[in-house]
Design a protein around this motif. Structure first.
Motif, PDB file in Angstrom:
ATOM      1  N   MET B  91       0.854  -1.167   0.000  1.00 29.33           N
ATOM      2  CA  MET B  91       0.000   0.000   0.000  1.00 29.33           C
ATOM      3  C   MET B  91       0.900   1.230   0.000  1.00 29.33           C
ATOM      4  SD  MET B  91      -3.356   0.542   2.212  1.00 29.33           S
ATOM      5  CE  MET B  91      -2.736   0.652   3.869  1.00 29.33           C
ATOM      6  N   LEU B  92       0.769   2.049  -1.021  1.00 26.70           N
ATOM      7  CA  LEU B  92       1.642   3.220  -1.121  1.00 26.70           C
ATOM      8  C   LEU B  92       1.196   4.288  -0.142  1.00 26.70           C
ATOM      9  CD1 LEU B  92       2.216   3.783  -4.919  1.00 26.70           C
ATOM     10  CD2 LEU B  92       3.915   3.223  -3.188  1.00 26.70           C
ATOM     11  N   ASP B  93       2.091   4.645   0.736  1.00 27.43           N
ATOM     12  CA  ASP B  93       1.816   5.737   1.653  1.00 27.43           C
ATOM     13  C   ASP B  93       2.722   6.884   1.220  1.00 27.43           C
ATOM     14  OD1 ASP B  93       2.064   7.563   3.742  1.00 27.43           O
ATOM     15  OD2 ASP B  93       1.571   6.053   5.250  1.00 27.43           O
ATOM     16  N   HIS B  94       2.128   7.895   0.595  1.00 27.98           N
ATOM     17  CA  HIS B  94       2.975   8.896  -0.064  1.00 27.98           C
ATOM     18  C   HIS B  94       3.851   9.660   0.917  1.00 27.98           C
ATOM     19  CE1 HIS B  94       0.285  12.106   1.166  1.00 27.98           C
ATOM     20  NE2 HIS B  94      -0.673  11.265   0.924  1.00 27.98           N
ATOM     21  N   LYS B  95       3.363   9.805   2.143  1.00 26.83           N
ATOM     22  CA  LYS B  95       4.147  10.515   3.154  1.00 26.83           C
ATOM     23  C   LYS B  95       5.426   9.718   3.458  1.00 26.83           C
ATOM     24  CE  LYS B  95       4.528  13.483   6.669  1.00 26.83           C
ATOM     25  NZ  LYS B  95       5.438  14.553   6.268  1.00 26.83           N
ATOM     26  N   LEU B  96       5.241   8.406   3.620  1.00 22.89           N
ATOM     27  CA  LEU B  96       6.382   7.521   3.878  1.00 22.89           C
ATOM     28  C   LEU B  96       7.411   7.587   2.755  1.00 22.89           C
ATOM     29  CD1 LEU B  96       5.039   4.189   5.381  1.00 22.89           C
ATOM     30  CD2 LEU B  96       7.401   4.984   5.564  1.00 22.89           C
ATOM     31  N   VAL B  97       6.913   7.496   1.509  1.00 25.42           N
ATOM     32  CA  VAL B  97       7.805   7.499   0.358  1.00 25.42           C
ATOM     33  C   VAL B  97       8.525   8.841   0.242  1.00 25.42           C
ATOM     34  CG1 VAL B  97       7.967   7.217  -2.139  1.00 25.42           C
ATOM     35  CG2 VAL B  97       6.355   5.839  -0.849  1.00 25.42           C
ATOM     36  N   ALA B  98       7.788   9.932   0.432  1.00 24.77           N
ATOM     37  CA  ALA B  98       8.390  11.265   0.321  1.00 24.77           C
ATOM     38  C   ALA B  98       9.471  11.440   1.388  1.00 24.77           C
ATOM     39  CB  ALA B  98       7.320  12.349   0.458  1.00 24.77           C
ATOM     40  N   ASP B  99       9.155  11.015   2.608  1.00 21.67           N
ATOM     41  CA  ASP B  99      10.138  11.152   3.689  1.00 21.67           C
ATOM     42  C   ASP B  99      11.409  10.357   3.374  1.00 21.67           C
ATOM     43  OD1 ASP B  99       8.287  12.686   4.909  1.00 21.67           O
ATOM     44  OD2 ASP B  99       7.936  11.353   6.620  1.00 21.67           O
ATOM     45  N   THR B 135       5.514  10.204  -5.726  1.00 22.41           N
ATOM     46  CA  THR B 135       5.869   9.108  -4.827  1.00 22.41           C
ATOM     47  C   THR B 135       5.488   7.760  -5.443  1.00 22.41           C
ATOM     48  OG1 THR B 135       3.810   9.451  -3.625  1.00 22.41           O
ATOM     49  CG2 THR B 135       5.776  10.460  -2.705  1.00 22.41           C
ATOM     50  N   ALA B 136       4.359   7.719  -6.145  1.00 23.61           N
ATOM     51  CA  ALA B 136       3.954   6.468  -6.793  1.00 23.61           C
ATOM     52  C   ALA B 136       4.998   6.059  -7.829  1.00 23.61           C
ATOM     53  CB  ALA B 136       2.580   6.630  -7.446  1.00 23.61           C
ATOM     54  N   MET B 137       5.471   7.040  -8.577  1.00 22.67           N
ATOM     55  CA  MET B 137       6.426   6.735  -9.629  1.00 22.67           C
ATOM     56  C   MET B 137       7.771   6.319  -9.051  1.00 22.67           C
ATOM     57  SD  MET B 137       6.536   8.966 -13.014  1.00 22.67           S
ATOM     58  CE  MET B 137       4.933   9.590 -12.929  1.00 22.67           C
ATOM     59  N   GLU B 138       8.129   6.982  -7.973  1.00 23.94           N
ATOM     60  CA  GLU B 138       9.390   6.663  -7.313  1.00 23.94           C
ATOM     61  C   GLU B 138       9.386   5.194  -6.873  1.00 23.94           C
ATOM     62  OE1 GLU B 138      12.727   6.763  -4.533  1.00 23.94           O
ATOM     63  OE2 GLU B 138      10.686   6.097  -4.113  1.00 23.94           O
ATOM     64  N   ALA B 139       8.277   4.792  -6.242  1.00 24.27           N
ATOM     65  CA  ALA B 139       8.170   3.413  -5.751  1.00 24.27           C
ATOM     66  C   ALA B 139       8.157   2.427  -6.921  1.00 24.27           C
ATOM     67  CB  ALA B 139       6.903   3.261  -4.906  1.00 24.27           C
ATOM     68  N   LEU B 140       7.454   2.791  -7.975  1.00 25.80           N
ATOM     69  CA  LEU B 140       7.376   1.919  -9.148  1.00 25.80           C
ATOM     70  C   LEU B 140       8.765   1.679  -9.723  1.00 25.80           C
ATOM     71  CD1 LEU B 140       5.496   0.529 -11.272  1.00 25.80           C
ATOM     72  CD2 LEU B 140       5.577   2.663 -12.546  1.00 25.80           C
ATOM     73  N   TYR B 141       9.515   2.738  -9.848  1.00 26.71           N
ATOM     74  CA  TYR B 141      10.850   2.701 -10.424  1.00 26.71           C
ATOM     75  C   TYR B 141      11.772   1.810  -9.590  1.00 26.71           C
ATOM     76  CZ  TYR B 141      15.251   4.606 -12.243  1.00 26.71           C
ATOM     77  OH  TYR B 141      16.474   4.765 -12.815  1.00 26.71           O
ATOM     78  N   ARG B 142      11.767   2.083  -8.305  1.00 29.38           N
ATOM     79  CA  ARG B 142      12.661   1.365  -7.401  1.00 29.38           C
ATOM     80  C   ARG B 142      12.307  -0.124  -7.361  1.00 29.38           C
ATOM     81  NH1 ARG B 142      12.324   0.610  -1.890  1.00 29.38           N
ATOM     82  NH2 ARG B 142      10.495   1.954  -1.702  1.00 29.38           N
TER      83      ARG B 142
END
Lengths: 312, 371
Positions: B91-99, B135-142
């Motif tokens: 589950m993408l939590d954008h706050k978590l990813v951004a941090d 953040t969604a894209m960042e997670a997708l990429y990684r």
């Protein structure tokens, strides 16, 4: 034999009574439950009752004017028919209008807001877009005609879905918490007070006759109340299925190839009744809009729903 | 035919991005696509955003784990997923990813804490348009590059426009336009930008108060280093998303604006050179068109009066349903035509709202894989 329409709609005489006092009506609910349809129907009904009504969509693929058989309104207020206007509120245009109100002069606006750097910056201020869109809508609430009467007696907002709605209507409070006293904070305070004033504002929650959408509606009502201090005035149970088969008919088909269909239908009708009862625990009137088997997305459907809301 | 082509995407692509406006059932569709692909033997990860409670429970992510987790093994087995194929979810939590991006991109932990503690960052990270998409894209990429998955399915952030996600990289590149940034930096060398900086500070001070203006300029100063790194990422992500092993799908539902939306979406993907591969027409009654009409032959004779009156009502209902089904079939054909040679269109059945249990996902996966 639409059982619910004869048996249950005794409370909602109060609905219009209560809702008709509100100048600002916010329509929200889970995505895909029919918010826009209900907003269009409420607007049509309000206009027919003789109130000058403006219906606002918020930064979306505009639909209401089309549903009512008219060309899209766009970002400028357009007249749809007698007593009814529509507008699609978009951030950039709202920013322009709103900034003009504060800065007063077009020349200053152009110097400041057309500046590339400034535009970049404006996108950056937390929630500024939401604030100006909300600001524009609420501004129209206090606009006057030359004779001193309000330009619009009622404004209906086809608001964003659940989580976005909470964010959208929290923005004035967020600004108040973030920005020190000044022009922006004054605006935010005015907006916040208008939104939370139960004499002015009423929320209409739209739901579907299934377990999870009803759960979400109940949660949304609670969150809007506790977090944004918005009070719910009416619940619309959209797409309800009426009971059609008598117990004898269900029985007679039970062991046949038709059994599953009659059973499923009655099962969904029972779910509609249960949903209605659960929604009624919110303590506000619940209006039931039957599932439309005709084309659910045309003027005719909106007329039908408007009539249901009007009769309630 | 169309199901076969969707099936091919499920078996061959590395990334499937599900776009669509809010309320069309995008999240459930993304989960069903993932399930179908895992059943076809692949190691699949579904990145879900804002799932219903029941879907989160079904996938085993309701506790918001910090990294992707496997769907409980007994459920995978029940769904027909056999090792080495797996289904993971996050589950993408954008706050978590951004941090975590801030921590990664800042020069020192102290710098990171300065940004994370900034009042404006806390607002910006949760509210600025584009941040969710980033953040969604960042997670997708990684996660795609982690090598742990054959396919990553992305459910895009909720929005009222299907196009929002496609615009995200462009919006972000604008956001990190360094020329614009210079104006905010306290010690800028350019004469013009210094003047601009002064004007901006004065306006900010007038509208928001001096304290906020100072804090904001400070924030942009600290954040600017991060933006520079983002800029590289954004361009790289753009390349990454335009690859041959990526498929963009538009999830939509039958309504008057569907065709217009489909048209815009296709144009936009073409303009941005993103690989558009199909339409998913959700909540469609098109599949009901072959359902047999209720008939007296379905009743044992002699037909009782109660059975007869039930039959009359059922026939009335069935005629309405058939009319609606016919309309959805026509819409599906239009979408197929629009999809052209390189893309496809498929209809998925209308399901109870939010009934996101394993059984529902399997039902949809069956349609997707033409079982």
């Amino acid at each position: 034999m639409l059982r619910f329409s004869s048996g249950h709609v005794n409370v909602p005489l109060l609905v219009v009574e209560d809702l008709s006092q509100k100048r600002l009506i916010i329509v929200t609910g889970k995505g895909g439950v029919g918010k826009t349809t209900v907003a269009a129907a409420l607007a049509l009904q309000s206009a027919r009752e003789g109130r000058r009504t403006l219906v606002c969509e918020v930064n979306t693929q505009e639909r209401i004017a089309t549903l009512l058989g008219r060309p899209p309104a766009g970002p400028d207020i357009a007249s749809l028919e007698e007593n009814l206007w529509a507008v699609d509120v978009r951030p950039q245009e709202a920013m322009h209008e709103y900034a003009l109100m504060i800065l007063k002069f077009e020349r200053i606006y152009n110097a400041v807001f057309q500046n590339k750097v400034m535009q970049y910056f404006l996108r950056f201020i937390p929630s500024l877009q939401e604030l100006v869109m909300l600001g524009k809508i609420l501004f129209h609430l206090r606009e006057k005609r030359p004779d001193g009467s309000p330009r619009f007696e009622r404004i209906i907002i086809d608001a964003p879905a659940t989580g976005h709605a909470i964010t959208f209507f929290s923005v004035p409070q967020v600004i108040l918490d973030t920005v020190p006293p000044g022009a922006m904070a004054d605006e935010a305070l005015w907006m916040r007070d208008l939104l939370v004033d139960p004499k002015t504002t009423g929320v209409v929650l739209v739901s579907l006759p299934e377990e999870l959408p009803v759960n979400e509606t109940l949660e949304l009502a609670a969150t809007l109340g506790s977090k944004v201090h918005l009070t719910c005035s009416l619940v619309v149970l959209n797409g309800a299925i009426a009971s059609r088969f008598t117990p004898a008919e269900v029985e007679a088909t039970a062991a046949t190839a038709l059994g599953p269909t009659t059973h499923t239908h009655e099962f969904r009708a029972a779910a509609s009744t249960t949903s209605r009862e659960r929604l009624a625990t919110l303590g506000v009137p619940v209006v039931t809009v039957p599932r439309l088997f005709a084309d659910p997305f045309g003027r005719k459907a909106i007329e039908q729903i408007a009539a249901t809301l009007g009769a309630a | 035919m169309t199901a076969a082509r969707i099936g091919e995407l499920l078996r061959t692509k590395r990334i499937i991005v599900c776009c669509g406006a809010g309320g069309v059932g995008k999240t459930t569709t993304a989960a069903a696509i993932s399930l179908a692909a895992a059943r076809a033997g692949r190691r699949v990860l579904v990145l879900t955003i804002d799932p219903s409670k029941r879907l989160a429970e079904t996938l085993g992510v309701s506790r918001n784990p910090p990294e992707p987790v496997a769907v409980p093994p007994e459920r995978q087995k029940a769904a027909g997923i056999a090792p080495p194929a797996t289904l993971h979810a996050w589950m993408l939590d954008h706050k978590l990813v951004a941090d975590s991006a801030v921590r990664r991109l800042t020069r020192s932990p102290a710098d990171a804490e300065k940004v994370l503690g900034n009042r404006i960052y806390q607002q910006v990270s949760s509210m600025v348009a584009g941040m969710h998409e980033y953040t969604a894209m960042e997670a997708l990429y990684r996660l795609t590059n982690s090598g742990a998955y054959d396919l990553v399915v992305l459910d895009t952030p909720p929005s009222r426009h299907a196009l929002d996600f496609l615009e995200a990289p462009r919006r972000l590149s604008r956001l990190v336009d360094s020329r614009a940034l210079q104006a905010f930096l306290p010690r800028s060398d350019g004469l013009v930008s210094r003047a601009a900086s002064k004007v901006i500070h004065a306006i900010l001070g007038a509208v928001f108060g001096d304290e906020f203006a100072t804090e904001f300029v400070g924030f942009v100063g600290t954040f600017s280093g991060i933006f520079q790194s983002l800029n590289i990422d954004v361009n790289e992500m753009r390349r990454f998303l335009s690859g041959d092993d990526v498929a963009f799908l538009l999830v939509t539902s039958p309504q008057p604006a569907t065709l217009t939306e489909a048209h815009f979406f296709q144009d936009k993907t073409r303009e941005l050179e993103l690989p558009f591969r199909g339409f998913v027409l959700n909540r469609s009654r098109a599949l009901n068109v072959d359902k047999p009409l209720p008939d007296a032959a379905m009743l044992p004779s002699p037909v009782t009066p109660e059975a007869q009156s039930a039959l009359d009502k059922l026939q009335g209902l069935a005629r309405h349903e058939l009319e609606l089904a016919g309309r959805d079939v026509a819409l599906l054909r239009d979408l197929e035509t629009r999809a052209g040679a390189n893309a496809t269109a498929i209809a998925l059945p209308e399901l109870p709202q939010g009934a996101d249990d394993m059984g529902t996902l399997i039902t949809v996966a069956d349609v997707l894989s033409n079982r």
